[in-house]
Design a protein around this motif. Structure first.
Motif: not given
Length: 275
Positions: A124-131
């Motif tokens: 998973v990339p550092p900017e992963h912003d899953r809700v």
């Protein structure tokens, strides 16, 4: 008094967990939980539903998250330097598209050999912003849904009694792959009604019941499907209104901090079970 008796994170989605005495709780769950995922040729995430041999892989992550070591029977261990800056690629988790950072050909070859099918490993990339969904939204890495999965020993004890009534042996807790196991609640499925929980300096908020799938029928020690249990027995007393069977509870992280085995579990808000 209820307390934490097991803490487990799963570095690679679908693979074996790592049990620890203490863990950092992040907004996405226990540190390093499901931060990696194996994908097939169409970049769809592999799970034990179709690839039960994932259970044979025992990953460990260094505290700093910079190295991943993979072990599996019959193959040489692989020590990887984790790539967090490489090119992103689209990957799919249960029908939803996210981003992943490919971890290179050595990891791809290793998993392809273990799973006997072309595979690649992504992070998973550092900017992963899953809700994530549920009554209280949150975030997670590549978990099926919410950040934390909680099951109590009383809940497993009731299942054992139901299995015994059918002349069947007990099943280990790892069939359900929880992050946190709680002991000290007298009533089975108390986690269904514990809507806010404080553990140490952390706080969890109820998201939803955990609807179980065929992964619970996989023997985690052998990576083989072992018949219809526990789903057949659970269907007799834990059917969910929306379909399937419910076992355990999913939580969002309301306050981060450190969790330790032995920490007291304080329920600060109760609610009705949704079952």
């Amino acid at each position: 008094m209820a307390s934490v008796v097991e803490l487990t994170y799963y570095p690679v989605k679908g693979c074996a967990g790592a049990s620890v005495g203490e863990a950092l709780l992040t907004p996405a769950g226990l540190a390093h939980d499901r931060t990696f995922m194996v994908v097939g040729e169409e970049c769809v995430g592999r799970t034990q539903r179709r690839d039960p041999r994932l259970a044979l892989v025992r990953p460990t992550v260094g505290d700093d998250g910079e190295r991943l070591v993979l072990h599996a029977p019959g193959v040489e261990a692989l020590d990887l330097r984790v790539d967090t800056v490489g090119d992103r690629r689209k990957v799919e988790v249960l029908g939803t598209v996210h981003q992943g950072i490919d971890q290179g050909d050595a990891a791809a070859d290793w998993f392809s050999e273990v799973l006997r099918a072309p595979s690649r490993l992504v992070r998973v990339p550092p900017e992963h912003d899953r809700v994530t969904d549920g009554r209280i939204p949150g975030t997670s890495a590549y978990a099926d849904s919410c950040a934390l999965h909680v099951v109590s020993r009383a809940t497993l004890g009731l299942l054992h009694r139901k299995l015994a009534e059918r002349g069947l042996p007990p099943l280990p807790m790892n069939r359900f792959r929880p992050n946190i196991v709680v002991d000290g609640w007298d009533e089975p499925h108390t986690e269904d009604r514990a809507h806010r929980i404080r553990i140490g300096d952390t706080e969890l908020g109820y998201a939803k019941l955990a609807i179980r799938c065929a992964v619970t029928t996989v023997e985690q020690e052998t990576g083989a499907k072992a018949g219809p249990e526990p789903l057949r027995t659970l269907a007799g007393y834990r059917r969910a209104t929306e379909g399937g069977v419910a076992y355990g509870t999913k939580y969002a992280v309301l306050r981060t901090g450190t969790l330790s085995v032995g920490d007291t579990v304080n329920v600060t808000s109760w609610g009705e079970s949704e079952l």
